[in-house]
Scaffold this active site. Structure first.
Site, PDB file in Angstrom:
ATOM      1  CG  HIS A 195      26.436  23.290   1.533  1.00 46.97           C
ATOM      2  ND1 HIS A 195      27.262  23.388   0.412  1.00 46.97           N
ATOM      3  CD2 HIS A 195      26.889  22.234   2.248  1.00 46.97           C
ATOM      4  CE1 HIS A 195      28.159  22.414   0.458  1.00 46.97           C
ATOM      5  NE2 HIS A 195      27.965  21.702   1.548  1.00 46.97           N
TER       6      HIS A 195
ATOM      7  CG  ASN B 205      32.716  20.537   2.568  1.00 47.95           C
ATOM      8  OD1 ASN B 205      33.715  20.404   1.865  1.00 47.95           O
ATOM      9  ND2 ASN B 205      32.380  19.677   3.507  1.00 47.95           N
ATOM     10  CE1 TYR B 206      35.265  27.304   1.502  1.00 45.72           C
ATOM     11  CE2 TYR B 206      33.868  27.248   3.461  1.00 45.72           C
ATOM     12  CZ  TYR B 206      34.179  27.773   2.216  1.00 45.72           C
ATOM     13  OH  TYR B 206      33.389  28.749   1.679  1.00 45.72           O
TER      14      TYR B 206
ATOM     15  N   GLY C 115      31.359   6.839   7.626  1.00 40.06           N
ATOM     16  CA  GLY C 115      31.200   8.048   8.417  1.00 40.06           C
ATOM     17  C   GLY C 115      29.981   7.944   9.316  1.00 40.06           C
TER      18      GLY C 115
ATOM     19  CB  THR D 281      24.324   7.588   9.520  1.00 40.68           C
ATOM     20  OG1 THR D 281      25.021   6.454   8.982  1.00 40.68           O
ATOM     21  CG2 THR D 281      23.087   7.857   8.686  1.00 40.68           C
ATOM     22  CD  GLU D 282      21.162  10.666  13.545  1.00 41.30           C
ATOM     23  OE1 GLU D 282      20.789  11.824  13.802  1.00 41.30           O
ATOM     24  OE2 GLU D 282      20.459   9.828  12.965  1.00 41.30           O
TER      25      GLU D 282
END
Length: 300
Positions: free
Chosen positions: A102, A104-105, A259, A261-262
């Site tokens: 995983h 994230n930035y 946001g 959901t998918e």
């Protein structure tokens, strides 16, 4: 600054997706452009049923609008409107010997009623979730992040490594989700670093993702595996799902800001199981992994 970071995450998404398609050799990302009702939107890319990756998603989003009351309470802020952009990815390989990963930035700005910027910060990180522990892989993953972080200050990796260990932990089970990496949030100008310094750090950490992960994939993707390895992988994936739905702030932020959901839940694996009270036998490779998850260690 927000324009710079938005362009950065889009370029990084293209680079990562191209590299992942190449190493998989079969699966191709399907792109899904979406708009957020309250403002902004994103570019979600998902691949499935590949030679290497059973499921993976690499998404970027740029959203803005009014700060929901629930989010104000959760973040303990008083802003009127916000802007947020980021890249988020999760990869679930089919082979149980290849770890899930995983990353994230992100960048966040907050404004008052007059539309004036009153706050802003960077955040991000990446962490590795193996199903079978190869210590050389853990060392490589952490070493890549440490070497990148050290360019911006030798104080950063130890601090953000600990924050990762603390954050990605299923406290209800007293075990970590994986073997960690780095995690950082609310990076703001201080006496040592400017906002530009933090942006450069965040960008470099994002660029270190492929060098940290792909060599591990290449080393493990062709290892033969049996049904019992797959069974263990699916049990451990259950713990991954538990963290994302119970503890993860990013999931909470996405859902509470309307946001998509998918896109938010694309991080969930396609096959997972929760069998009752399964404990690995002492001395097995499975037990070795659990011991590390109970007691995080320093890898470099």
């Amino acid at each position: 600054m927000k324009e710079q970071f938005t362009q950065y995450i889009r370029d990084l998404q293209d680079e990562i997706c191209t590299a992942l398609e190449k190493i998989d050799g079969k699966a191709k990302f399907v792109e899904d452009l979406w708009e957020r009702p309250g403002g902004g939107g994103g570019r979600s890319r998902v691949l499935e049923k590949g030679n290497v990756f059973e499921k993976g998603g690499v998404s970027t989003s740029t959203v803005h609008g009014e700060m929901p009351e629930a989010l104000k309470k959760n973040m303990k802020v008083e802003g009127d409107t916000f802007f947020a952009c980021g890249i988020s990815l999760v990869l679930h390989p089919e082979n149980p010997f290849v770890p899930t990963v995983h990353a994230n930035y992100r960048y966040f700005e907050m404004y008052n009623e007059a539309g004036e910027r009153i706050d802003g910060w960077f955040g991000g990180g990446t962490d590795l979730t193996p199903y079978y522990l190869f210590e050389e892989d853990a060392i490589h993953f952490h070493k890549t992040q440490k070497e990148t972080a050290d360019k911006h200050g030798t104080d950063l990796y130890p601090k953000f490594k600990k924050q990762c260990d603390d954050y990605f932990r299923n406290s209800h089970r007293d075990e970590s989700r994986g073997i960690g990496g780095t995690f950082f949030d609310y990076l703001k100008p201080d006496g040592q670093r400017t906002a530009e310094d933090w942006m450069a750090f965040d960008m470099d950490m994002g660029k270190s993702f492929l060098p940290g992960y792909l060599p591990i994939v290449e080393k493990r993707m062709n290892m033969p595996w049996m049904d019992e390895h797959r069974y263990w992988q699916e049990l451990r994936r259950g713990r991954y799902v538990e963290f994302n739905l119970v503890h993860d702030r990013g999931t909470l932020f996405g859902l509470k800001t309307n946001g998509r959901t998918e896109s938010i839940l694309m991080s969930l694996p396609p096959r997972v199981r929760w069998d009752y009270n399964v404990e690995p036998k002492a001395g097995t490779e499975e037990a070795k992994l659990v011991e590390i998850l109970k007691n995080p260690k320093d890898w470099v």
